[in-house]
Design a protein around this motif. Structure first.
Motif, PDB file in Angstrom:
ATOM      1  N   THR A 137      -9.120  11.549  25.253  1.00 39.48           N
ATOM      2  CA  THR A 137      -9.571  12.227  24.042  1.00 39.48           C
ATOM      3  C   THR A 137      -8.553  13.288  23.636  1.00 39.48           C
ATOM      4  O   THR A 137      -7.800  13.795  24.480  1.00 39.48           O
ATOM      5  N   SER A 149     -14.154   8.669  18.320  1.00 41.16           N
ATOM      6  CA  SER A 149     -13.377   9.210  17.203  1.00 41.16           C
ATOM      7  C   SER A 149     -13.755   8.584  15.863  1.00 41.16           C
ATOM      8  O   SER A 149     -13.478   9.163  14.815  1.00 41.16           O
ATOM      9  N   ASP A 195      -9.965  15.713  21.712  1.00 42.16           N
ATOM     10  CA  ASP A 195     -10.973  16.695  21.325  1.00 42.16           C
ATOM     11  C   ASP A 195     -11.318  17.586  22.522  1.00 42.16           C
ATOM     12  O   ASP A 195     -11.926  17.131  23.491  1.00 42.16           O
ATOM     13  N   GLU A 251     -15.067  17.886  23.356  1.00 44.69           N
ATOM     14  CA  GLU A 251     -15.567  16.638  23.922  1.00 44.69           C
ATOM     15  C   GLU A 251     -15.249  16.553  25.404  1.00 44.69           C
ATOM     16  O   GLU A 251     -16.107  16.213  26.227  1.00 44.69           O
TER      17      GLU A 251
END
Length: 359
Positions: free
Chosen positions: A192, A163, A194, A197
């Protein structure tokens, strides 16, 4: 499913607040699992509980059949890579990578060999004498990873380690970590927020919401077959319209509404009953055309919505349209630009529709 890392009925409370609400999760040996969710969902608390920094108020955590619930972090055979990397600023790359080996009193020659192995593995051979301030973000991330791997952990824990990297470097490093994990066959749990990701790195994604597991499955499963309205929205199906459905055998009939035409779609394995419902879909999965006169009978190529273009932008690749359907706004991406004010039909294929009961 019994795995290598087993988290059973685990609850964590901070005072009156229950952060984890009975988590059950098994991770196979050599598997890469991503804990995915927005801030406050409990994913970092779960990771810290597995690492030994939080003690469950209920439940157990075991590794390879060994109960580690009450064991301190340094006795669990795990290594944690922090979001901030937590490198010692006064130490060189070599000293940072070898820090865990020094704590374990590994003999000097063996430690030197292990440090060199980690540098070679991570492309840090020429940086051994540099200090963290002399490194790029991606290099610091590799040093933190090398320090974690140097002790040969049974499980690698990753707390949003990408990050702090800029977007371009993050794309490269996520593939490097994923390839390295597969090459070493190490068990990894990665926190995460994301979605992309998690999709590109993990063998399995665990989506968390409000201290509970909302859905767990392969990237393809959670993306293509979300089990709830929350998961569908979190996985990018942010467009939402209200519909009324009638379920009959293998078909779902969608009643004509103020902004949609009557349609019949394949039921598939959707566990639905007749009544009010919501339909979700992604902006790039639809077909948009100039509005046409309503055809007689029910549409059979998907759900057809009618609206008016309110705004157009070009983020790259496709034109992005904000389309108003009465009080509802949708985002529609299309290869062709439609002018503001244009009346349009939006066709959502049944395979791209995620339908859930309206609460």
């Amino acid at each position: 499913m019994e795995g290598y890392l087993n988290i059973s009925h685990t609850r964590v409370r901070y005072g009156e607040n229950e952060i984890l609400k009975g988590i059950d999760l098994s991770v196979r040996k050599g598997e890469f699992v991503a804990l995915l969710g927005s801030s406050g969902c409990g994913k970092t608390t779960l990771l810290r509980t597995v690492a030994g920094f939080n003690t469950p108020t209920e439940g157990t955590i075991s590794i390879g059949g060994r109960d580690v619930t009450r064991q301190p972090p340094d006795k669990r055979g795990m290594a944690l890579v922090f979001q901030s990397y937590a490198l010692w600023p006064h130490m060189t790359v070599d000293q940072n990578i070898g820090y865990g080996l020094k704590l374990r009193r590994v003999e000097r020659d063996a430690a030197r060999q292990r440090i060199d192995e980690m540098k070679a593995l991570l492309g840090l051979q020429a940086l051994g004498h540099r200090k963290p301030a002399e490194l790029s973000g991606g290099q610091r991330q590799r040093v933190a990873l090398g320090r974690a791997l140097a002790i040969n952990p049974d499980i690698l824990l990753l707390d949003e380690p990408l990050s702090n990297l800029d977007a371009r470097i993050r794309l490269t490093v996520r593939h490097e970590i994923s390839a390295l994990q597969r090459r070493l066959g190490i068990t990894a749990v990665h926190v995460t927020h994301d979605r992309e990701e998690a999709m590109v790195m993990a063998d399995r994604i665990v989506i968390m919401n409000g201290g509970e597991i909302a859905q767990a499955g392969t990237p393809q499963e959670v993306y293509n077959r979300p089990n709830s309205d929350f998961v569908a929205a979190f996985m990018g199906a942010e467009n939402i319209v209200e519909i009324d459905i009638e379920v009959s055998g293998s078909s779902i009939g969608i009643s004509e509404g103020r902004n949609n035409r009557k349609a019949v779609i394949d039921r598939g394995d959707r566990p639905l009953v007749s009544g009010p419902a919501i339909a979700r879909f992604r902006s790039e999965t639809v077909r948009m055309t100039a509005a046409a006169d309503a055809a007689s009978g029910a549409q059979r190529d998907g759900l057809v919505l009618t609206g008016q273009v309110a705004q157009v932008s070009y983020p790259g690749g496709l034109w992005r349209h904000v389309v108003h359907l009465g009080d509802t706004s949708l985002i529609v991406d299309a290869a062709t630009r439609f002018e503001e004010g244009a009346s349009v039909d939006i066709t959502v294929p049944d395979t791209a529709l995620y339908i859930f009961p309206r609460s």
